[in-house]
Design a protein around this motif. Structure first.
Motif, mmCIF file in Angstrom:
data_model
loop_
_atom_site.group_PDB
_atom_site.id
_atom_site.type_symbol
_atom_site.label_atom_id
_atom_site.label_comp_id
_atom_site.label_asym_id
_atom_site.label_seq_id
_atom_site.Cartn_x
_atom_site.Cartn_y
_atom_site.Cartn_z
ATOM 1 N N ARG A 137 -56.511 -29.666 27.446
ATOM 2 C CA ARG A 137 -56.170 -29.921 25.987
ATOM 3 C C ARG A 137 -56.013 -31.366 25.626
ATOM 4 O O ARG A 137 -56.001 -31.502 24.571
ATOM 5 N N ILE A 138 -56.041 -32.321 26.442
ATOM 6 C CA ILE A 138 -55.658 -33.564 26.344
ATOM 7 C C ILE A 138 -56.905 -34.332 25.425
ATOM 8 O O ILE A 138 -58.040 -34.045 25.408
ATOM 9 N N PRO A 139 -56.519 -35.173 24.468
ATOM 10 C CA PRO A 139 -55.070 -35.859 24.185
ATOM 11 C C PRO A 139 -54.293 -34.699 23.433
ATOM 12 O O PRO A 139 -54.891 -34.008 22.391
ATOM 13 N N VAL A 140 -53.038 -34.458 23.886
ATOM 14 C CA VAL A 140 -52.209 -33.686 22.969
ATOM 15 C C VAL A 140 -51.256 -34.560 22.319
ATOM 16 O O VAL A 140 -50.594 -35.399 23.117
ATOM 17 N N VAL A 141 -51.081 -34.719 21.098
ATOM 18 C CA VAL A 141 -50.231 -35.651 20.514
ATOM 19 C C VAL A 141 -49.186 -34.809 19.778
ATOM 20 O O VAL A 141 -49.368 -33.708 19.116
ATOM 21 N N MET A 142 -47.931 -35.039 19.883
ATOM 22 C CA MET A 142 -46.711 -34.116 19.613
ATOM 23 C C MET A 142 -45.884 -35.320 18.603
ATOM 24 O O MET A 142 -45.939 -36.480 18.886
ATOM 25 N N VAL A 143 -45.367 -34.739 17.621
ATOM 26 C CA VAL A 143 -44.016 -35.278 16.863
ATOM 27 C C VAL A 143 -43.032 -34.403 16.913
ATOM 28 O O VAL A 143 -43.057 -33.181 16.505
ATOM 29 N N ASP A 144 -41.691 -34.682 17.213
ATOM 30 C CA ASP A 144 -40.664 -34.254 17.547
ATOM 31 C C ASP A 144 -40.747 -32.899 18.285
ATOM 32 O O ASP A 144 -40.207 -31.720 17.916
ATOM 33 N N GLY A 145 -41.804 -32.922 19.456
ATOM 34 C CA GLY A 145 -41.727 -31.709 20.317
ATOM 35 C C GLY A 145 -42.959 -30.460 19.821
ATOM 36 O O GLY A 145 -43.095 -29.773 20.237
ATOM 37 N N GLU A 146 -43.634 -30.930 18.546
ATOM 38 C CA GLU A 146 -44.286 -29.994 17.941
ATOM 39 C C GLU A 146 -45.795 -30.645 18.135
ATOM 40 O O GLU A 146 -46.043 -31.618 17.810
ATOM 41 N N VAL A 147 -46.681 -29.728 18.549
ATOM 42 C CA VAL A 147 -48.161 -30.317 18.766
ATOM 43 C C VAL A 147 -48.681 -30.508 17.558
ATOM 44 O O VAL A 147 -48.728 -29.380 16.497
ATOM 45 N N VAL A 148 -49.168 -31.699 17.148
ATOM 46 C CA VAL A 148 -49.995 -31.918 15.863
ATOM 47 C C VAL A 148 -51.559 -32.191 15.999
ATOM 48 O O VAL A 148 -52.155 -31.851 15.014
ATOM 49 N N SER A 149 -51.955 -32.160 17.021
ATOM 50 C CA SER A 149 -53.270 -32.373 17.438
ATOM 51 C C SER A 149 -53.355 -32.175 18.991
ATOM 52 O O SER A 149 -52.580 -32.402 20.001
ATOM 53 N N GLU A 150 -54.683 -31.545 19.328
ATOM 54 C CA GLU A 150 -54.949 -31.642 20.797
ATOM 55 C C GLU A 150 -56.630 -31.505 20.771
ATOM 56 O O GLU A 150 -57.278 -31.054 19.820
ATOM 57 N N LEU A 151 -57.097 -32.263 21.906
ATOM 58 C CA LEU A 151 -58.387 -31.992 22.307
ATOM 59 C C LEU A 151 -59.224 -33.139 21.546
ATOM 60 O O LEU A 151 -59.581 -34.319 21.939
ATOM 61 N N VAL A 152 -59.409 -32.856 20.270
ATOM 62 C CA VAL A 152 -59.890 -33.754 19.245
ATOM 63 C C VAL A 152 -58.845 -34.173 18.329
ATOM 64 O O VAL A 152 -58.530 -33.290 17.498
ATOM 65 N N PHE A 153 -58.649 -35.636 18.373
ATOM 66 C CA PHE A 153 -57.564 -36.016 17.260
ATOM 67 C C PHE A 153 -58.037 -35.940 16.015
ATOM 68 O O PHE A 153 -59.017 -36.440 15.692
ATOM 69 N N ASP A 154 -56.778 -35.544 15.070
ATOM 70 C CA ASP A 154 -57.109 -35.498 13.774
ATOM 71 C C ASP A 154 -56.122 -36.256 12.984
ATOM 72 O O ASP A 154 -54.836 -35.916 12.788
ATOM 73 N N PRO A 155 -56.552 -37.714 12.603
ATOM 74 C CA PRO A 155 -55.453 -38.354 11.974
ATOM 75 C C PRO A 155 -54.947 -38.062 10.744
ATOM 76 O O PRO A 155 -53.754 -38.096 10.316
#
Length: 84
Positions: free
Chosen positions: A56-74
């Motif tokens: 799934r990487i990159p897995v991007v989290m904010v406050d423990g919540e996944v907001v993006s994985e695999l393909v980053f969505d700005p």
């Protein structure tokens, strides 16, 4: 004083070009002011993290919540930061 900025956590590993691209974009977003810091967690060397995040990487989290994985969505990160 209420600091509404949040820390962004990125699960990554060395040599992951998608992770590098995501981090570059997150740094641009961070300069806009809504991010207090970026924590990069290297999943290498931790079997549990590898099992949870490798596909799934990159897995991007904010406050423990996944907001993006695999393909980053700005745009998704910006939306989440706007509601933080």
């Amino acid at each position: 004083m209420n600091d509404s900025r949040v820390k962004v956590t990125v699960y990554s590993r060395p040599g992951c070009h998608l992770c590098d691209e995501a981090l570059d974009q997150i740094k641009v977003i961070a300069r806009e002011g809504a991010v207090s810091g970026i924590e990069v967690i290297d999943i290498e060397g931790d079997d549990d993290l590898i099992r949870r995040y490798l596909e799934r990487i990159p897995v991007v989290m904010v406050d423990g919540e996944v907001v993006s994985e695999l393909v980053f969505d700005p745009a998704t990160l910006r939306t989440r930061l706007g509601s933080a």
